[in-house]
Structure formats: structure tokens, C-alpha cells
Scaffold this motif. Sequence first.
Motif, short mmCIF file in Angstrom:
data_model
loop_
_atom_site.label_atom_id
_atom_site.label_comp_id
_atom_site.label_asym_id
_atom_site.label_seq_id
_atom_site.Cartn_x
_atom_site.Cartn_y
_atom_site.Cartn_z
N GLY A 67 0.86 -1.18 0.02
CA GLY A 67 -0.03 -0.16 0.02
C GLY A 67 0.56 1.28 -0.10
N VAL A 68 2.33 1.16 -0.03
CA VAL A 68 2.86 2.29 -0.10
C VAL A 68 2.72 3.42 -1.16
N ARG A 69 2.09 2.98 -2.33
CA ARG A 69 2.18 3.73 -3.37
C ARG A 69 0.66 4.54 -3.39
N LYS A 70 -0.32 3.82 -2.44
CA LYS A 70 -1.58 4.41 -2.32
C LYS A 70 -1.53 5.85 -2.24
N LEU A 71 -2.26 6.57 -3.05
CA LEU A 71 -2.18 7.99 -2.99
C LEU A 71 -3.32 8.47 -1.98
N LEU A 72 -3.02 9.36 -1.10
CA LEU A 72 -3.87 9.78 -0.18
C LEU A 72 -4.37 11.17 -0.75
N PRO A 73 -5.62 11.76 -0.29
CA PRO A 73 -6.08 12.66 -0.68
C PRO A 73 -5.56 14.11 -0.34
N LEU A 74 -5.62 15.25 -1.23
CA LEU A 74 -4.43 16.28 -1.04
C LEU A 74 -5.23 17.26 0.14
N LEU A 75 -4.44 17.62 1.00
CA LEU A 75 -5.07 18.40 2.02
C LEU A 75 -5.44 19.73 1.77
N SER A 76 -4.91 20.46 0.93
CA SER A 76 -5.48 21.52 0.39
C SER A 76 -5.07 21.78 -0.92
N CYS A 87 11.90 12.16 -10.56
CA CYS A 87 10.88 11.92 -9.19
C CYS A 87 9.35 11.74 -9.78
N GLY A 88 8.78 11.28 -8.98
CA GLY A 88 7.21 11.02 -9.14
C GLY A 88 6.90 9.56 -8.74
N ASP A 89 5.61 9.24 -8.80
CA ASP A 89 5.23 7.91 -8.50
C ASP A 89 5.84 6.74 -9.30
N PRO A 90 6.55 5.98 -8.89
CA PRO A 90 7.05 4.82 -9.45
C PRO A 90 6.23 4.20 -10.56
N GLU A 91 5.06 4.09 -10.49
CA GLU A 91 4.10 3.66 -11.44
C GLU A 91 3.98 4.52 -12.50
N ASP A 92 4.32 5.90 -12.50
CA ASP A 92 4.42 6.73 -13.66
C ASP A 92 5.67 6.58 -14.53
N ALA A 95 6.84 8.12 -16.58
CA ALA A 95 7.98 9.35 -16.73
C ALA A 95 8.74 9.51 -15.52
N THR A 96 9.29 8.39 -14.77
CA THR A 96 9.90 8.44 -13.83
C THR A 96 11.11 7.43 -13.68
N TYR A 97 12.41 7.59 -13.02
CA TYR A 97 13.53 6.61 -13.27
C TYR A 97 14.16 7.01 -12.03
N PHE A 98 14.66 5.63 -11.72
CA PHE A 98 15.40 5.51 -10.36
C PHE A 98 16.72 4.86 -10.55
N ALA A 99 17.54 5.28 -11.44
CA ALA A 99 18.94 5.00 -11.93
C ALA A 99 18.82 3.64 -12.48
N GLY A 100 17.71 3.03 -13.01
CA GLY A 100 17.61 1.67 -13.37
C GLY A 100 17.13 1.05 -12.48
N TYR A 101 17.06 1.19 -11.21
CA TYR A 101 16.67 0.52 -10.24
C TYR A 101 15.03 -0.10 -10.44
N ASP A 102 14.86 -1.56 -9.87
CA ASP A 102 13.52 -2.22 -9.86
C ASP A 102 12.47 -1.24 -9.23
N LYS A 103 11.58 -0.63 -10.15
CA LYS A 103 10.79 0.58 -9.67
C LYS A 103 9.49 -0.05 -8.44
N ASP A 104 9.37 -1.54 -8.53
CA ASP A 104 8.65 -1.98 -7.47
C ASP A 104 9.00 -1.90 -5.98
N GLN A 105 10.36 -1.78 -5.93
CA GLN A 105 10.99 -1.66 -4.58
C GLN A 105 11.24 -0.32 -3.84
N VAL A 106 10.84 0.68 -4.96
CA VAL A 106 11.51 2.11 -4.25
C VAL A 106 10.22 2.82 -3.81
N SER A 107 10.57 3.80 -3.10
CA SER A 107 9.42 4.86 -2.54
C SER A 107 9.22 5.98 -3.43
N PRO A 108 8.00 6.20 -3.44
CA PRO A 108 7.77 7.48 -4.38
C PRO A 108 8.17 8.78 -3.80
#
Length: 690
Positions: free
Chosen positions: A6-15, A558-563, A565-578
Motif C-alpha cells: 500500500g505504499v503507493r496508495k495516493l492519499l487525498p490532498l490536504l489543500s 521523481c514521481g510515483d514509480p508507477e508513472d 515518466a519516472t526513473y530510479f537509476a534503472g533500479y527495480d521500480k517495484d522496490q522504491v518509495s515514491p
Amino acid sequence: MANPPGVRKLLPLLSTPHKAGRSALTCQYRCGNACAHELGNTSDNAYFGDVVKEALSRRGMLRAGALGALVATTGVAGAAPALAGGSASAAAGNGAANGAADSQLSFTPVRPNTDDKLTIPEGYKSSVVVRWGDPVLPGAPKFDFDHQTAAAQAKQFGYNCDYVTMLPMGKDRALLWVNHEYTDETLMFRGYTGGAKATVEQIKIALAAHGGSVVEVERVRGTGQWKLVTSGRRRYNRRITAQTKMRFSGPAAGSDLLKTAADPKGLAPVGMLNNCSGGMTPWGTVLTAEENIDQYFVNGDKVPAAQRPYITRYTITEGVPEESRRFDRVEERFDLAKHPHEANRFGWIVEIDPFDPDSTPIKRTALGRFKHEAANTTLAKDGRLVVYMGDDARFEYIYKFVSKERYIRGNERHNRELLDEGTLYVAKFTGDSPKGDIDGSGTPPKDGEFDGSGHWIPLVSGMKSYVKGMTAEEVLVYTRVAADKVGATKMDRPEDMERNPVTGGVYVALTNNTDRTAAQADEANPRAANKHGHVLEIVEKRNDAGERSFSWSLPLICGDPEDPATYFAGYDKDQVSPISCPDNVAFDRDGNLWIATDGNQLGTHDGLFVMPVRGRERGYLRQFLTVPIGAETCGPMVTEDQRSVFVAVQHPGEIDGASPDKPASRWPDGDQPRPAVAVVWHGEGQKIGS
Ligand code: FEO
Ligand code: CA
Ligand code: CA
């Protein structure tokens, strides 16, 4: 280790976010809505900590042999770094699998969240070290939110802490230097409706709440916890404010452009403003960066015609906006109609000696004038001092200063003049992929990476200008204009910039730039409407900070790894934090990159992240902590012993509609939100990140 479910679950904006992704309050108060060592030795890896510790012990500040808990995060990497494996460029630039050691990071990342607290990994502890209003100077009154006075504030910890650094006085004692970037009067005073109607006392409180603080801290024996020293002599404790007497040094000191009625010689500015991040010198002083100085003045449109274009280029306030702080109501110098050069006296790198409480802070003009985010130092292979600097605004530039003379170990008098003579450069980045490959979508080009080459363009060297039509003084005071003329590369908000003490790679946080169009996308700034920002890595020729050419790449988009248009130096994006909106960067002694964010656009709170930049785990980004409602994460600082990490929690509760009667955050004490420096350590004394 995988992220928790659930780490990727987006939460509602506060404002509703403002254009730069902050609340409107942050935009207004922080940036005035700006959106709209002898070291010819090349064989050893001389860590910054070792260089500074030696300098301090020579000065008698540090008992010989004492293992201070000195910050390891600022990168005076000395000469050629010792590499765990491979060449400098391989380790720092492209070395995903070059055999370098793994990061030794093994904590379970924190989940993105919207909790009104400092959330830290399991097994860790945290505490507040010092908060807005805490006593700094002996005799400071206890903080009283509803009865604050300017006299009290001038002796207490200021508002909105940002840069944090530590200077050791032994194993368990140290000084902390902390910047106070800006004030948010809406949260500081009940019923505040703008500077026009503010009481004179409120304006004076705001002036006193800016600047910086030196405070003595002590370690809770045997742990990574540090506490404010609240009794005894505390001879170094100091407050610097918007009203502290300073001096100019370097080529522009005494320039006509810096002269005012109050200072006809142009040598003695008063106060510093909007000090964001900073850095340290090898001789153990602090460099603090004046950033969004444009918002403190009125009547920018009333300056003489010849000065107008420069007022515009520096986005200095025009007219007299009611909602502005109206410092001019207390000190006339802030009214540019009367004192047009006063604005030129801000926007500098200021050097402060925390171990000399009577010293006059120095605005170092050789480092140029812009919206300085930070100033991190290192030494070139030949021992010249190098300072890396970003101008934090959309489409602004990346700079470096290289001293003329070399750092000489033990020669304090000589070293202290290094920042006054040298060459100021601005960066030009060229991609190595065809222009057609860069479409603004963030999709990597056909060669698989956003990368290329670049060079440092000289702007000014002492009294010699390299910019056609501009004198050296003009280049230094109006540096942005000079950089425009030489065709520097316009970046997506260049913030903190620091050299890795292990690999020698220089890392730049590019926070975001929603204004960039697809047509304006280039390989170094490849995303149009760049909401989440990216991190740039520069590897200078021969890995020498004194060189003028370099290669570069973008290890983190940067961004949500599921996007896609993000890149984490080629590391497995399933493992990283947004991650979104990288701002301050720092390194631990192992060379891991720590990134603090400001303005998270993924609907969750800002935080602190860590990412190895070499070995098999290069790109394995993990979230270490999150900050409370409305706050951004500043600092950060990992101590040299790697047993403590400090963060400045800036502007907690600063969201639209919040006020003292309707606080959006109750951090840290369950009452009014108070910006504060916090420390995090492992409960069983393990290394940070383990
Ligand atoms: Fe003060 Fe650019 O952040
Ligand atoms: Ca490329
Ligand atoms: Ca910042």
C-alpha cells in the motif's frame, strides 16, 4: 527490501496546492509568491569532517583527538576520492553493477502518509532539539505565543528553521547552526491581516525572527539523541537577525551599486534575509544563503530607470502590496523609492563564524548575487576551494566558484581570504541524444538515459568581467543578467547542490518547474510541466572539482514509480518509495544520498529519503521519515558517526485557511505549530539507515 504493502496508495490532498505545489501561505511568506584541506595530496579520501575537526582543534575549539559528531553531510571530499571500486566516473556516474559495496541500508521505509507527526522507521526514536521561541541567549524569556515581543524574539530561536549544521566541541558537545528562512505572520500572530495593518511590534518581531541561531547542544550519553543546553555559560550561543550589522568583502565591496544613504561606502549591510540552506568551509565557518529576498522591499518600480531592468530580473516587489510584511514601516531602507540600492545588499552568501560570537558576518560578493539556495564547498585536486551554488527559481542557473589561491592547511589568515578572489562560473548542459528524442514526456531517449556533457562558463574573475557589456561589479551584483548573456542552461529550480564525499559526483536537486513547455524540454530538464522534479549528477573531468568540463546524467526522475515518466537509476521500480519535489541534499559518510522534499505533489507529506548512488543498490530510494501537516523537510544532516540524523521541520501547519485560532497542525507540542529542529536515532544505537 520491498516497500510495505500500500505504499503507493495516493492519499487525498490536504489543500489545493499553489502553483509551485505549496499552500498559498507558503508561497506568499516564503518566496513572496515567486512562482507566479594541504590538499595537493591526491591519495587519500580526506573527509570534510576530518578537515574541519583539524581546523577547529588548531583554533582550540576542539580537544585534540576528540571524536566530534561532526556533520559528514557537506562534501569537502578533499582531493581525489578513494573509491570502493572502479573509476570515479564509473562509481559516480554510471556504475550500477560495478562491484562497489552495497549501501548497508536495511531499514523498513515509512509509508507515505498525512499524519500530523514526525513518522520514523520502526526501531528508531526522535525528539525535538530546539523549536521556535526556545531560549538561545541567556536571559531569554520563556516563549509565550500570545505575548511575544521583539526583545524576546531577538533572544529566542527564530522562525522557520532551514539549514542545520553541527560544529563539534568534543564527543558529546557541539554547536548547531540553524538558518531561519522566513516568517509566516498569519500563523505567528492572531488576527494578522497583512503588513499594512500589522502593529509595529509585530513587524519588529518578524525582523528578529529571521536570520540564524547558534546553540550549544549535548549528546544524551551513549545514544544518538542530542539536547539543547539550557543552563550554564553557553558562550557561543548567538542570534543573528535582519538587523545584525554585517560587512561586504570581495570585488564588489564598496561598489557604487551597494552604496546607500546609511552606508555611503557600500561596505556595511545590515541584516540577512530568507536564509535558506547553506554549507561549511574547511576552516569551520558556516556559509548561509540568502534566497527569496525580493519580497522584503516595496516600490521596486520607483527606482531610477537605469536600475529597473535589474529589479525586474530579480523579481523585486513593485508598489506597496498590503499583504507584504511592510518592513519599510519600521525601517525606511526597505522602501526602494527612497533607497533604491538597498535590495542590492541582499541575495548574497554570508559567512558566519559560530566560534566567534563577536565576529561580524561577511557577505562574500565574489560568489555572486541571486536567489542563493545553498553553498557547499570542496577542494580541487590542486587545493583550490570550490563552492557549488544553485539559484532556486524556475529557469534559473547552476553556478560554481573556484578560488584563485589554494587552501593551505593551518594557515587560517590565508584561507579566510579564499572566498574573496576567484572565478565565478555558470553551467551549460548539452544532451547526447538527438533533440527529437526529447519530447517533454519524460520518456527516456533511445540511448536509454538522459545524459550528456557540459562545461562551466566563466563570468567574472576578481575585477575582470568575461561578460560583454558588463563590468565585474555588475556581473557580481546582477549575476542573473550576466548568466543570461552567456547562454547558461535554464534549469528546473536548482536547489541544493553537493559533492559526494565518497564518489566525487556532484548532485543537484531540481525541485520542479510546472512552467516548462514541451518545446522548452532539453535533455537535462526533460519533462514538460515538471511537477515532481529530478536529481542531476555531475562528474567533473578527472573527477576534479577545479575542472571546467564535465559529464552529467539524471539518476533520479521523481514521481510515483508507477508513472512511466519516472526513473530510479534503472533500479527495480517495484522496490522504491515514491518521491516528489527534491530540495535539500546531503551525504552520509558511506556516500549515500539523502534527499529532503518540499512540496510533495503526490498527495502525501514531505519527507526525507535515502538513495545509494553506487553499487548494486544505486537508485534504490527509500523513505526514511515524513513530516507533519503543512511542513517541508529541511536540513537534513547525518552526523559523521552516522548515529544521528537532524532535520529542520519548517512551516508545520502552513496550509491555506490555517490561523492561530484554527491551527492545521499541533506539532510538536499539541499546541500552536512551531517550526523545530528534530533529531532521529536508532533505539539500539545502530547506524542511521540500518
Ligand atoms: Fe528555501 Fe529554495 O528553498
Ligand atoms: Ca542520452
Ligand atoms: Ca530549500
